[in-house]
Design an enzyme around this catalytic site. Structure first.
Site, mmCIF file in Angstrom:
data_model
loop_
_atom_site.group_PDB
_atom_site.id
_atom_site.type_symbol
_atom_site.label_atom_id
_atom_site.label_comp_id
_atom_site.label_asym_id
_atom_site.label_seq_id
_atom_site.Cartn_x
_atom_site.Cartn_y
_atom_site.Cartn_z
ATOM 1 N N HIS A 376 0.731 -1.089 0.029
ATOM 2 C CA HIS A 376 -0.035 -0.071 -0.041
ATOM 3 C C HIS A 376 0.848 1.362 0.029
ATOM 4 C CE1 HIS A 376 -4.239 -1.154 0.635
ATOM 5 N NE2 HIS A 376 -3.834 -2.422 1.169
ATOM 6 N N LYS A 567 -8.346 14.505 3.683
ATOM 7 C CA LYS A 567 -7.635 13.224 3.742
ATOM 8 C C LYS A 567 -6.838 13.295 5.075
ATOM 9 C CE LYS A 567 -6.112 14.076 -0.412
ATOM 10 N NZ LYS A 567 -6.693 12.844 -1.435
ATOM 11 N N ARG A 568 -5.958 12.008 5.399
ATOM 12 C CA ARG A 568 -5.101 12.225 6.492
ATOM 13 C C ARG A 568 -4.156 13.306 6.202
ATOM 14 N NH1 ARG A 568 -4.934 8.517 10.803
ATOM 15 N NH2 ARG A 568 -3.260 9.599 11.497
ATOM 16 N N LYS A 573 0.829 14.506 1.210
ATOM 17 C CA LYS A 573 -0.317 15.046 0.522
ATOM 18 C C LYS A 573 -0.527 16.556 0.395
ATOM 19 C CE LYS A 573 -2.690 10.922 2.589
ATOM 20 N NZ LYS A 573 -3.483 10.195 1.560
ATOM 21 N N THR A 675 -8.481 6.845 -2.806
ATOM 22 C CA THR A 675 -9.688 6.279 -3.131
ATOM 23 C C THR A 675 -10.612 7.287 -2.922
ATOM 24 O OG1 THR A 675 -9.900 5.516 -0.920
ATOM 25 C CG2 THR A 675 -9.458 3.700 -2.794
ATOM 26 N N LYS A 679 -14.257 8.638 -5.026
ATOM 27 C CA LYS A 679 -15.340 9.131 -4.481
ATOM 28 C C LYS A 679 -15.862 10.445 -5.053
ATOM 29 C CE LYS A 679 -14.013 6.514 -0.615
ATOM 30 N NZ LYS A 679 -12.955 6.359 0.596
#
Length: 853
Positions: A376, A567-568, A573, A675, A679
């Site tokens: 992952h 998101k986290r 990110k 993911t 969405k």
């Protein structure tokens, strides 16, 4: 309170929300009142909203139970190959609405609750999220369970029943503060405890060699108590099981050692054993080598494998005559969700060799054919490497087995590359630099017959970079399985307006075959459809605006662009890049207040790992910027910044349908898949993003011209790594970037503590692994294109429709079909198990039909 549906509205909604029959509604009301009375021991005079939620949950659960038992009988009769999904995280969120949808009960329940004078939305809000995961990895596991049941696979999810899930995040004075998530405080109506299946798990002790082989003795025992949760497929009467283990101390725990009279202390010390399932580690993409974490990982694996072997032995065929393990891989497929359950490999070897007395080579051949491993992440700090000393203390027998696996593995490599000592060192399961450690990813690769990444670009990076030596040795072992999301939760449940609009346009079959969304391409120029899609989005935005105004006391302009980044919180990110764009917009408005500006509401949300200093500073910076921007009269309603507190599954279900622009801006080559991006795409948001993770495939499906792609590609990042990244050059040559950084540095957003954000700017200049400044200029230009298109609602909505039409590939049904046929060796089926009200003969008939098929 919602008005009752008109007949026309009911007809419109029947397709994907189930039929409202008078007898259905009457039966549900009866069930509700019965549970309120007998299960909760309340009447309407004293019942609380939570009691009403529980009464409804138990009523809906009644509809699951018969199907659940039926499904297990069906599997016993047909004896299919079973799939076991092992994960330390299952981020399930809420269960009630999802269950109603998958059983086709939603309309009938809505009507029953309305007739009882209650509000369905209020009841749904009473449910606690089951937050047994950090982010993407745990939510993926939850989507996969939904798809496996919908595709009729005999599948089981196995994990830990954490007493405390991912912490609740409070924002106090702009800082993240963690609170314990006591999600089980009021009980959990969806689980069934199974104390009769309690199993022992061993720790510590030592290994004795004897004529019969190795024996692991003098261990400390902890009991694993299973709790089962039903997982219903969509409208097919299949109900699979998620089994989560809870740690219990045996009754004699520590009492032997205390036979000197300190009985009270001995009983209190039982907590030490039970701590194993107490709390989820709140780390995402970061390895924490703590003993308790290793205990958790082994605990779930040891209990699960006992269960799997028991089920294999007790199967219809296995129960006749002596058990042969030769057929084990024909009946059992085990998927390791990342390296967290990697101890399953040495544990299965221990069971085969020490307990079942198979010879080593036979056991190893069976083990390799049974396991498959999903990787992952490529971030080095996320890869698990356990110190040998810790393993030696906690799991001495397993360390021996790992050494023996490694010996066989290294013998093979040195036979192929006798001179290449460097390669042998690189490929060993045991790393020697900086203390001896076991590389769990290497153990997973060597012990599995299939290894996959979770998006095409990620799988390629694994093959050509991270695990290059292994893929050169066994190229056929390496695969790609692009992640997906379940359309039941991420469209039907969270965005009923859009789901119904699509059903009216192309029929309701798309719910089980998302590729049918391609038919929407025919409606891209249809004015009525464009108007309807746009109206659904606007309705969702109005609803979410009301939620934000209630929760945050900030006035929201619902016609502004909702620009969302949830998101986290992690440097890779790049929430900081988004923050710099906010500052750039803010400075432009202040410089020229009269210039035309497309209003935006920028919504950022997510949790930071409690020990991750930089991530917490990023949250503080965003909230500090929001404080200034939201109060500036010059800015007015043109720009608002909201930090969404406590982002979780149930909040995602609210924000995603209301989003116009989805931010997916990680540095190319760092996000394995993502993911959230899928969405947003399915729910009619446009993506601004880098060519990273699944964004690449989204651009392939929708056309790059229908997304806002910017920034360095993987090869550009690699080139920059060679040449060196110098943040200062960007700072000096881009005036708007310089202005933003100077504001942060000078204390403009923290006047009382001018030095507050020095750590952030210091990182950006001196050790920014994710090269924020390098993509800044292109990101700002790309955001200008976004604003420009947003001014043309018709063209914007046409692009939205093209994105929805292209999102079919990203269904978890497609992902699971790929796993089933290419990794697990099982076939999805659309066969419906007969419902519980049909006689047992119907079940036997279906079983026969499946066998003949």
């Amino acid at each position: 309170m919602a008005a009752p549906l008109t007949d026309q509205e009911k007809r419109k909604q029947i397709s994907i929300r189930g039929i409202v029959g008078v007898e259905n509604v009457a039966e549900l009301k009866k069930g509700f009142n019965r549970h309120l009375h007998f299960t909760l021991v309340k009447d309407r005079n004293v019942a609380t909203p939570r009691d009403y939620y529980f009464a409804l949950a138990h009523t809906v659960r009644d509809h699951l139970v018969g199907r659940w038992i039926r499904t297990q009988q069906f599997y016993y009769e047909t004896d299919p190959k079973r799939v076991y999904y092992l994960s330390l995280e299952f981020y399930m969120g809420r269960t009630l609405q999802n269950t109603m949808i998958n059983l086709g009960l939603q309309n009938a329940c809505d009507e029953a609750i309305y007739q009882l004078g209650l509000d369905m939305e209020d009841l749904e809000e009473m449910e606690e999220d089951a937050g047994l995961g950090n982010g993407g990895l745990g939510r993926l596991a939850a989507c996969f369970l939904d798809s496996m049941a919908t595709l009729g696979l005999a599948a089981y999810g196995y994990g830990i029943r954490y007493e405390y899930g991912i912490f609740n995040q409070k924002i106090k004075n702009g800082w993240q503060v963690e609170e314990a998530d006591d999600w089980l405080r009021h009980g959990n109506p969806w689980e069934k405890a199974r104390p009769e299946y309690m199993l022992p798990v061993h720790f510590y002790g030592r290994v004795e060699e004897s004529k019969e082989g190795a024996k692991w003795v003098d261990t400390q025992v902890v009991l694993a108590m299973p709790y089962d949760t039903p997982i219903p497929g969509y409208m097919n009467n299949t109900v699979n099981t998620m089994r989560l283990w809870s740690a219990r101390a045996p009754n004699d725990f520590n009492l032997m050692d205390f036979n000197v009279g300190d009985y009270i202390q001995a009983v209190l010390d039982r907590n030490l054993a039970e701590n194993i399932s107490r709390v989820l580690y709140p780390n995402d993409n970061f390895f924490e080598g703590k003993e308790l974490r290793l205990k958790q990982e082994y605990f779930v694996v040891a209990a699960t494998l006992q269960d799997i072997v028991r089920r294999f032995k007790n199967s219809k065929k296995g129960s006749v005559g002596p058990v042969s393990f030769d057929s084990f891989p024909e009946k059992v497929a085990i998927q390791l969700n990342d390296t967290h359950p990697a101890m399953a490999i040495p544990e299965l070897m221990r069971v085969f060799v020490d307990i079942e007395k198979l010879d080593w080579d036979t056991a190893w051949a069976i083990t390799k054919r049974t396991f498959a491993y999903t990787n992952h992440t490529v971030l080095p700090e996320a890869l698990e490497r356990w110190p040998v000393g810790l393993l030696e203390t906690l799991l001495p027998r397993h360390l021996q087995i790992i050494y023996r696996i490694n010996q066989g593995h290294l013998d093979e490599i040195s036979a192929l590359f006798p001179e290449d000592m460097d390669r042998i060192r690189r490929m060993s399961l045991i790393e020697e630099d900086g203390g001896k450690r076991v590389n769990m990813a290497h153990l997973c690769i060597v012990g599995s017959h299939a290894v996959n990444g979770v998006a095409e670009i990620h799988s390629n990076i694994i093959k050509t970079d991270v695990f290059r030596d292994f893929s050169e040795l066994e190229p056929e072992k390496f695969q790609n399985k692009t992640n997906g999301i379940t359309p039941r939760r991420w469209l039907l449940l969270c965005n009923p307006g859009l789901a119904e609009l699509i059903a009216e346009a192309i029929g309701e079959e798309y719910v089980k075959d998302l590729s049918q969304l391609q038919k929407l391409n025919e409606l891209v120029d249809d004015d009525t459809f464009i108007r309807d899609v746009s109206k659904v989005k606007q309705d969702n935005k109005e609803k979410f605006s009301q939620y934000l105004e209630k929760e945050y006391m900030v006035e929201i302009n619902p016609s502004s662009m909702f620009d969302v980044h949830v998101k986290r919180i992690h440097e890779y990110k790049r929430q900081l890049l988004n923050c710099l764009h906010i500052l750039t917009m803010y400075n432009r408005i202040r410089k020229n207040p009269k210039a035309p500006f497309v209003p935006r509401t920028v919504i950022i949300g997510g949790k930071a790992a409690p020990g991750y200093h930089m991530a917490k500073m990023i949250i503080k910076l965003i909230t500090a910027v929001g404080e200034v921007v939201n109060k500036d009269p010059v800015v007015g309603s043109k720009l608002k910044v909201i930090y969404l507190e406590n982002y979780r599954v149930s909040l995602a279900e609210k924000v995603i349908p209301a989003t116009d622009l989805s931010e997916q801006i990680s540095t190319a080559g760092t996000e394995a898949s993502g993911t959230g991006n899928m969405k947003f795409m399915l729910n009619g948001a446009l993506t601004i993003g880098t060519m990273d993770g699944a964004n690449v495939e989204m651009a392939e499906e929708a056309g790059e011209e229908n997304m806002f792609i910017f920034g360095m590609r993987v090869e550009d990042v690699a080139e920059m790594d060679v040449q060196g990244y110098d943040a200062m050059t960007y700072y000096e040559k881009i005036p708007e970037l310089k202005q933003a950084i100077d504001q942060i540095n000078s204390g403009f957003f923290s006047p009382k503590q001018p030095e507050l954000f020095k750590d952030v700017t210091n990182m950006l200049f001196n050790h920014d692994r994710f090269k924020v400044f390098a993509d800044y200029e292109e990101y700002i230009k790309c955001q200008e294109k976004v604003s420009q298109l947003y001014q043309n609602p018709r063209e914007w909505t046409k692009m939205v429709i093209k994105n929805i039409a292209a999102s079919g590939k990203f269904s978890s049904d497609r992902t699971i079909t790929d796993y089933a046929t290419e990794v697990w060796g099982v076939e999805p089926t659309d066969l419906k198990i007969p419902p519980p009200n049909e006689p047992r003969e119907a079940l036997d008939e279906t079983a026969r039909a499946l066998r003949e098929k």
